[in-house]
Design a protein around this motif. Structure first.
Motif, mmCIF file in Angstrom:
data_model
loop_
_atom_site.group_PDB
_atom_site.id
_atom_site.type_symbol
_atom_site.label_atom_id
_atom_site.label_comp_id
_atom_site.label_asym_id
_atom_site.label_seq_id
_atom_site.Cartn_x
_atom_site.Cartn_y
_atom_site.Cartn_z
ATOM 1 N N UNK A 51 34.236 43.737 41.607
ATOM 2 C CA UNK A 51 35.184 44.837 41.396
ATOM 3 C C UNK A 51 34.773 45.581 40.133
ATOM 4 N N UNK A 52 34.874 46.897 40.168
ATOM 5 C CA UNK A 52 34.697 47.700 38.968
ATOM 6 C C UNK A 52 35.914 48.596 38.836
ATOM 7 N N UNK A 53 36.464 48.642 37.635
ATOM 8 C CA UNK A 53 37.594 49.529 37.354
ATOM 9 C C UNK A 53 37.134 50.515 36.302
ATOM 10 N N UNK A 54 37.326 51.802 36.591
ATOM 11 C CA UNK A 54 36.926 52.860 35.671
ATOM 12 C C UNK A 54 38.110 53.748 35.360
ATOM 13 N N UNK A 55 38.171 54.175 34.128
ATOM 14 C CA UNK A 55 39.100 55.236 33.738
ATOM 15 C C UNK A 55 38.218 56.462 33.590
ATOM 16 N N UNK A 56 38.351 57.386 34.538
ATOM 17 C CA UNK A 56 37.463 58.544 34.609
ATOM 18 C C UNK A 56 38.134 59.757 33.999
ATOM 19 N N UNK A 57 37.429 60.433 33.124
ATOM 20 C CA UNK A 57 37.903 61.680 32.526
ATOM 21 C C UNK A 57 37.137 62.830 33.150
ATOM 22 N N UNK A 58 37.837 63.932 33.350
ATOM 23 C CA UNK A 58 37.200 65.134 33.884
ATOM 24 C C UNK A 58 37.395 66.271 32.887
ATOM 25 N N UNK A 59 36.682 67.340 33.092
ATOM 26 C CA UNK A 59 36.677 68.462 32.149
ATOM 27 C C UNK A 59 38.067 69.053 31.934
ATOM 28 N N UNK B 238 39.887 54.615 38.789
ATOM 29 C CA UNK B 238 39.102 54.394 39.999
ATOM 30 C C UNK B 238 38.718 52.922 40.090
ATOM 31 N N UNK B 239 39.060 52.304 41.207
ATOM 32 C CA UNK B 239 38.671 50.920 41.480
ATOM 33 C C UNK B 239 37.620 50.944 42.583
ATOM 34 N N UNK B 240 36.553 50.169 42.401
ATOM 35 C CA UNK B 240 35.516 50.086 43.418
ATOM 36 C C UNK B 240 35.365 48.642 43.862
ATOM 37 N N UNK C 180 34.626 51.631 31.618
ATOM 38 C CA UNK C 180 34.502 50.788 32.806
ATOM 39 C C UNK C 180 34.596 49.312 32.457
ATOM 40 N N UNK C 181 35.001 48.552 33.464
ATOM 41 C CA UNK C 181 34.918 47.103 33.406
ATOM 42 C C UNK C 181 34.378 46.649 34.758
ATOM 43 N N UNK D 264 36.708 52.530 47.717
ATOM 44 C CA UNK D 264 37.136 53.014 46.404
ATOM 45 C C UNK D 264 38.615 53.349 46.472
ATOM 46 N N UNK D 265 39.336 52.989 45.432
ATOM 47 C CA UNK D 265 40.760 53.276 45.362
ATOM 48 C C UNK D 265 41.008 54.141 44.133
ATOM 49 N N UNK D 266 41.503 55.346 44.361
ATOM 50 C CA UNK D 266 41.780 56.314 43.310
ATOM 51 C C UNK D 266 43.256 56.256 42.963
#
Length: 182
Positions: A81-89, A148-150, A69-70, A133-135
């Motif tokens: 603003x928060x930008x995340x690179x989200x990993x899933x299983x 993911x951007x918040x 995240x940033x 939120x923008x996916x």
């Protein structure tokens, strides 16, 4: 009856393996990997971030098992603003997330979710309006991560402040699309 179930499950195991989805024409998978393997704080230089955020800011990077995240805040520590690179299983979880949002858009229109146009049509960008939120999903069914951007909506924001937050979010997404070529 038990033999029939064994035959059916054996038949399912003997089917052809899943084929990787072909990349969309013009999409650069190396750029997608570059975006996902770098902290979002480093995607743009200080001047570029300042222009996007439209104010002085502080950036705080963090990493966890699920995300990189940033978080950008102003001088008063208000989240911008928060930008995340989200990993899933697995890819199925990412596909379910994307497909669930698209199904809601198809069924109910753009009341809660809105699909945003992208220049290369190589990513699917979906805005969740109520949470701002923008996916951003790669158009590939084998991807296990998304961006993911918040915009950090605040209930007491004026109409003008809400518009500013949404504009900041969508303009940042457009710059990300342009910068990474997707």
């Amino acid at each position: 009856m038990r033999l029939r179930a064994i035959l059916i499950s054996t038949a399912l195991l003997c089917t052809a393996p899943l084929q990787a989805e072909e990349p969309v024409s013009g999409f650069n998978w190396a750029n997608w990997a570059k975006a996902l393997n770098e902290s979002p704080c480093n995607w743009f230089n200080t001047e570029q971030w300042q222009q996007l955020l439209k104010t002085d800011y502080q950036a705080q990077a963090s990493n966890s098992k699920e995300a990189t995240r940033c978080k950008f805040t102003n001088n008063a520590q208000t989240p911008l603003l928060t930008i995340s690179i989200r990993s899933m299983a697995n890819a199925a979880a990412v596909n379910a997330e994307r497909d669930g949002m698209l199904a809601q858009i198809n069924q109910y229109g753009s009341g809660r979710f809105e699909q945003l146009p992208t220049s290369q049509q190589a990513v699917t960008a979906i805005l969740r309006k109520d949470k701002l939120q923008l996916f951003i999903f790669a158009n590939n069914n084998n991807e296990t991560a998304f961006i993911l951007l918040s915009g950090h909506p605040i209930r007491t924001d004026s109409a003008e402040q809400k518009t500013l937050r949404k504009t900041r979010l969508t303009q940042t997404a457009e710059q990300i699309f342009s910068h990474f070529g997707f």
